[in-house]
Design a protein around this motif. Structure first.
Motif, short mmCIF file in Angstrom:
data_model
loop_
_atom_site.label_atom_id
_atom_site.label_comp_id
_atom_site.label_asym_id
_atom_site.label_seq_id
_atom_site.Cartn_x
_atom_site.Cartn_y
_atom_site.Cartn_z
N UNK A 118 25.60 45.98 35.61
CA UNK A 118 25.66 46.85 34.43
C UNK A 118 26.40 48.14 34.76
N UNK A 119 26.19 48.67 35.94
CA UNK A 119 26.93 49.87 36.37
C UNK A 119 28.43 49.62 36.37
N UNK A 120 28.84 48.44 36.82
CA UNK A 120 30.27 48.08 36.83
C UNK A 120 30.82 48.01 35.41
N UNK A 121 30.01 47.50 34.48
CA UNK A 121 30.42 47.42 33.07
C UNK A 121 30.64 48.83 32.52
N UNK A 122 29.72 49.73 32.86
CA UNK A 122 29.85 51.11 32.39
C UNK A 122 31.17 51.71 32.89
#
Length: 114
Positions: free
Chosen positions: A13-17
């Motif tokens: 999810x951090x990578x998506x952000x």
């Protein structure tokens, strides 16, 4: 056509952000046991099949990846629902909706306004 990727861990999810600073991101929260979610997922998938590549498409199965689903609610400050979709750009939620309001046309309209 946009490839749909499933998120299964909070670090993803951090990578998506981070990715949202380069391209808009659509993030779909899907309940695999709900017929309303199944219908909304078909709409989302139909949109991705016709979308241009300057967009990223993700999905989270809310039951199987509850920690990721909860993290989305915390990160966005948007109350959890499923099905639910978010348009994220530059680490901000520009649009979100849920249930039967998730349609190909609603997603197109949200992207036009972003």
């Amino acid at each position: 056509m946009v490839e749909l990727k499933e998120l299964q861990a909070t670090d993803e999810l951090e990578q998506v952000w981070e990715e949202s600073t380069e391209n808009p991101v659509l993030l779909f929260k899907h309940s695999t046991t709900c017929p309303i979610s199944a219908g909304a997922f078909k709409e989302y998938h139909a949109f991705l099949d016709s979308a241009e590549d300057n967009l990223a498409g993700y999905m989270v199965k809310v039951i199987e990846s509850r920690d990721v689903s909860n993290e989305i609610a915390d990160k966005t400050s948007v109350k959890h629902e499923s099905p639910q979709i978010f348009l994220i750009k530059d680490k901000e939620v520009l649009w979100n909706t849920s249930h039967s309001k998730i349609t190909v046309d609603a997603i197109k309209d949200a992207l036009k306004r972003s």
